[in-house]
Scaffold this active site. Structure first.
Site, PDB file in Angstrom:
ATOM      1  N   LYS A  20     -10.406  -4.037  11.413  1.00  0.00           N
ATOM      2  CA  LYS A  20     -11.437  -3.426  10.577  1.00  0.00           C
ATOM      3  C   LYS A  20     -12.779  -3.270  11.283  1.00  0.00           C
ATOM      4  O   LYS A  20     -13.544  -2.360  10.966  1.00  0.00           O
ATOM      5  CB  LYS A  20     -11.633  -4.241   9.293  1.00  0.00           C
ATOM      6  N   SER A  37       0.805  -1.224   0.000  1.00  0.00           N
ATOM      7  CA  SER A  37       0.000   0.000   0.000  1.00  0.00           C
ATOM      8  C   SER A  37       0.840   1.276   0.000  1.00  0.00           C
ATOM      9  O   SER A  37       0.533   2.209  -0.751  1.00  0.00           O
ATOM     10  CB  SER A  37      -0.958   0.008   1.193  1.00  0.00           C
ATOM     11  N   ASP A  69     -13.046  -1.799   0.273  1.00  0.00           N
ATOM     12  CA  ASP A  69     -12.864  -3.197  -0.121  1.00  0.00           C
ATOM     13  C   ASP A  69     -14.018  -3.665  -1.011  1.00  0.00           C
ATOM     14  O   ASP A  69     -13.818  -4.453  -1.934  1.00  0.00           O
ATOM     15  CB  ASP A  69     -12.803  -4.100   1.116  1.00  0.00           C
ATOM     16  N   TYR A  93      -2.947 -10.912  -1.953  1.00  0.00           N
ATOM     17  CA  TYR A  93      -2.154 -10.404  -3.084  1.00  0.00           C
ATOM     18  C   TYR A  93      -0.650 -10.432  -2.834  1.00  0.00           C
ATOM     19  O   TYR A  93       0.124  -9.998  -3.698  1.00  0.00           O
ATOM     20  CB  TYR A  93      -2.595  -8.979  -3.456  1.00  0.00           C
ATOM     21  N   GLY A 148     -14.425 -12.689   8.046  1.00  0.00           N
ATOM     22  CA  GLY A 148     -13.895 -11.551   8.789  1.00  0.00           C
ATOM     23  C   GLY A 148     -14.198 -10.237   8.092  1.00  0.00           C
ATOM     24  O   GLY A 148     -15.142 -10.133   7.293  1.00  0.00           O
TER      25      GLY A 148
END
Length: 291
Positions: free
Chosen positions: A74, A20, A110, A230, A136
């Site tokens: 999150k 990121s 997301d 990823y 989740g």
């Protein structure tokens, strides 16, 4: 008036390998922005996930413009925010926090990130019967995205039965009765035998958690496989699926499109997703080569 300097960060556990920072900073450089993206790793800091509220408060005090939030924070972060976007509220999960006008507002990119990646990478696959492994924060987002894309029914599978049931209930409340079901992993053989595709939304397969989330023998050529992980872009699950002819989708597209949406929220500027897709291919390749 638009700014030309931004300070943002990522809160999560084991986030040292995250791409990121590079994704955001490369795009900012191309747009002539001063943009610093910092990692706030709870493992490195030696704090529990429940300390996410303190980290958000400190970031706001220190002048951050926003934060990305990842596993395992999150859902925990929500009680520490001043407001939520409609999508984040529906999901019960936040992956982006924007500090503006003295308030901390949670968003979830997301959902849009996975939807954009799926539409681009698996545009014509059947969606009548979808199995999702993982319930989740990421799982909630991709399940919403999959149903928004037109899936007939999503069966959420998780080792934590209550978590799977809770997500399925929330999905049925939002999308209509019968659109979601829940199951435990022991039912995967039967579910996958009849499914059109599977979405994998657990950490298994990440560089720090290598391996397969279920036996490769459960895959079959008529199944499409979509991955959320990823790092690496080719997980063991995708490698096994491709080897028998399954249509597959790696997690790189979701990572890029959610980052692009977060970049837009942080800066008010339009990112170039095509350039960012090229970036992640290069960055993930460098990681895989040990660079």
């Amino acid at each position: 008036m638009a700014k030309d300097s931004y300070l943002v960060g990522l809160i999560g556990a084991g986030i040292g390998p995250s791409l990121s920072p590079a994704l955001h900073e490369r795009e900012a450089d191309r747009q002539g922005l001063r943009y610093l993206y910092r990692l706030l790793d709870i493992d490195v800091l030696g704090v529990r996930p429940e300390a996410v509220g303190d980290l958000v408060c400190s970031a706001r005090t220190l002048g951050f413009d926003g934060l990305n939030i990842t596993h395992p924070c999150k859902q925990l972060v929500i009680e520490h925010l001043d407001g939520l976007s409609a999508q984040a509220e529906a999901l019960g999960a936040v992956n982006t926090v924007v500090f503006e006008d003295g308030r901390a507002v949670g968003h979830n990119t997301d959902v849009t990130g996975f939807a954009a990646s799926f539409a681009r990478g698996l545009p014509d696959v059947p969606l009548e019967r979808v199995v999702q492994l993982g319930a989740g924060g990421a799982g909630a987002a991709v399940a919403h995205a999959t149903l928004t894309l037109g899936a007939g029914r999503v069966t959420v599978v998780d080792a934590l039965a209550d978590r799977a049931a809770g997500l399925a209930g929330a999905l049925n409340h939002h999308f209509g009765a019968g659109r979601a079901a829940h199951a435990t992993p022991d039912r995967l053989p039967g579910l996958l035998a009849e499914a059109d595709g599977i979405v994998h939304a657990t950490p298994t397969g990440m560089a720090a958690h290598p391996g397969l989330p279920f036996p490769a023998e459960l895959l079959h050529p008529g199944l499409w496989v979509a991955e959320v992980v990823y790092r690496p872009l080719e997980t063991e699950l995708l490698r096994a699926a491709r080897a028998i002819g399954c249509a597959t989708l790696d997690g790189g597209g979701m990572a890029v499109f959610q980052a692009a949406d977060a970049f837009r929220l942080f800066t008010g500027r339009e990112p170039d997703a095509a350039r960012m897709l090229a970036d992640i291919g290069e960055l993930a390749g460098a990681v895989g080569a040990g660079k």
